[in-house]
Design an enzyme around this catalytic site. Structure first.
Site, PDB file in Angstrom:
ATOM      1  N   SER A 142       0.735  -0.937  -0.054  1.00  0.00           N
ATOM      2  CA  SER A 142      -0.100   0.027  -0.285  1.00  0.00           C
ATOM      3  C   SER A 142       1.109   1.166   0.307  1.00  0.00           C
ATOM      4  O   SER A 142       2.502   0.940   0.741  1.00  0.00           O
ATOM      5  CB  SER A 142      -0.718   0.043   1.393  1.00  0.00           C
ATOM      6  OG  SER A 142      -1.521   1.346   1.479  1.00  0.00           O
ATOM      7  N   TYR A 155      -1.547  -0.700  10.426  1.00  0.00           N
ATOM      8  CA  TYR A 155      -2.104  -0.613   9.166  1.00  0.00           C
ATOM      9  C   TYR A 155      -0.613  -0.695   7.914  1.00  0.00           C
ATOM     10  O   TYR A 155      -0.224  -1.187   7.269  1.00  0.00           O
ATOM     11  CB  TYR A 155      -3.054  -0.598   8.100  1.00  0.00           C
ATOM     12  CG  TYR A 155      -2.847  -0.276   6.732  1.00  0.00           C
ATOM     13  CD1 TYR A 155      -3.915  -1.614   6.508  1.00  0.00           C
ATOM     14  CD2 TYR A 155      -3.197   0.591   5.992  1.00  0.00           C
ATOM     15  CE1 TYR A 155      -4.201  -1.754   5.306  1.00  0.00           C
ATOM     16  CE2 TYR A 155      -3.332  -0.010   4.536  1.00  0.00           C
ATOM     17  CZ  TYR A 155      -3.671  -0.542   4.460  1.00  0.00           C
ATOM     18  OH  TYR A 155      -4.001  -1.440   3.184  1.00  0.00           O
TER      19      TYR A 155
END
Length: 252
Positions: A142, A155
């Site tokens: 990501s 995350y």
């Protein structure tokens, strides 16, 4: 060579979002696919749909962060093919909170699914990948792994770790004919982002600061994953391709 004919692929998190789009992309390019997801009904429905359309696609119900489910996937690949050309580590989760608000259980869950599971699954399927002599692992990281996107520290940490996992395994396994690459998507329209995309105060800054001025679609990520899986990318390994509409190229 712009195809995946006769390739055998495993795709985790394959019933939704980027994973689902990747399953469809791979099948359209000639691959056989085993996909995983935790929801039995969704797995069975998607498998039936694909097989009715004439594709060689097979669903496996399981959570790739659970040892017994990794074992079940290993057994399925062993019985079905005994070899593996492509592994796409796509399954992931997020819980958006301030750093001080996470419980230890929530933190461990994010790290477990996003970072530990790809490592354990890659190691488990390593014999099948090595046996193919020309294999490719693609990890779905990501933009949050390369910059702060205000989406929660665990995350971002997990995705940054996945990028380094990619680089380390790429150098270690190159001699075994296994390439390892990653892609790092920016905001993409998926079930994981659907709630955020409904929030005007959250989405407006994203659109404003993304040079291309829009949200990505899952099939745009799937096509990049497919390139890494193809023999056409045979000299590419250890790379993280940021697919972000230009957001990491600007400081404004």
């Amino acid at each position: 060579m712009w195809n995946l004919n006769n390739k055998k692929a495993v795709i985790t998190g394959g019933t939704k979002g980027i994973g689902r789009a990747t399953v469809l992309e791979f099948l359209s390019l000639g691959a056989e696919v085993v996909f995983t997801a935790r929801n039995k009904e969704e797995v069975n429905t998607f498998e039936k749909q694909l097989q009715n359309d004439g594709f060689k696609a097979f669903g496996v119900v399981g959570d790739v962060s659970e040892k017994e489910d990794i074992e079940a996937l290993f057994s399925d690949v062993e019985k079905r093919w005994g070899i593996l050309n492509i592994l796409v580590n796509n399954a992931g989760i997020n819980i958006r909170k301030a750093a001080v608000e996470y419980s230890e259980e929530e933190y461990q869950k994010i790290i477990g699914i996003n970072l530990t599971a790809p490592f354990l699954l890659s190691r488990k399927l390593y014999p099948f990948l090595k046996k193919s002599g020309n294999a490719s692992i693609i990890n779905v990281s990501s933009v949050s792994g390369v910059m702060d996107t205000q989406t929660g520290s665990p995350y971002g940490m997990s995705k940054a770790g996945l990028i380094m996992q990619t680089k380390n395994l790429a150098t270690e396994w190159a001699r075994d004919g296994i390439r390892v690459n990653a892609i790092s998507p920016w905001f993409t329209e998926t079930p994981l982002t659907s709630d955020l995309l409904k929030l005007k105060e959250r989405i407006e800054p994203v659109l404003k600061h993304t040079p291309m001025g829009r949200i990505a679609q899952a099939d745009e990520m799937a096509s990049v994953i497919a390139f890494f899986a193809m023999d056409k990318s045979s000299f590419v390994t250890g790379q993280n391709l940021v697919v972000d509409g230009g957001i990491t190229s600007t400081a404004i």
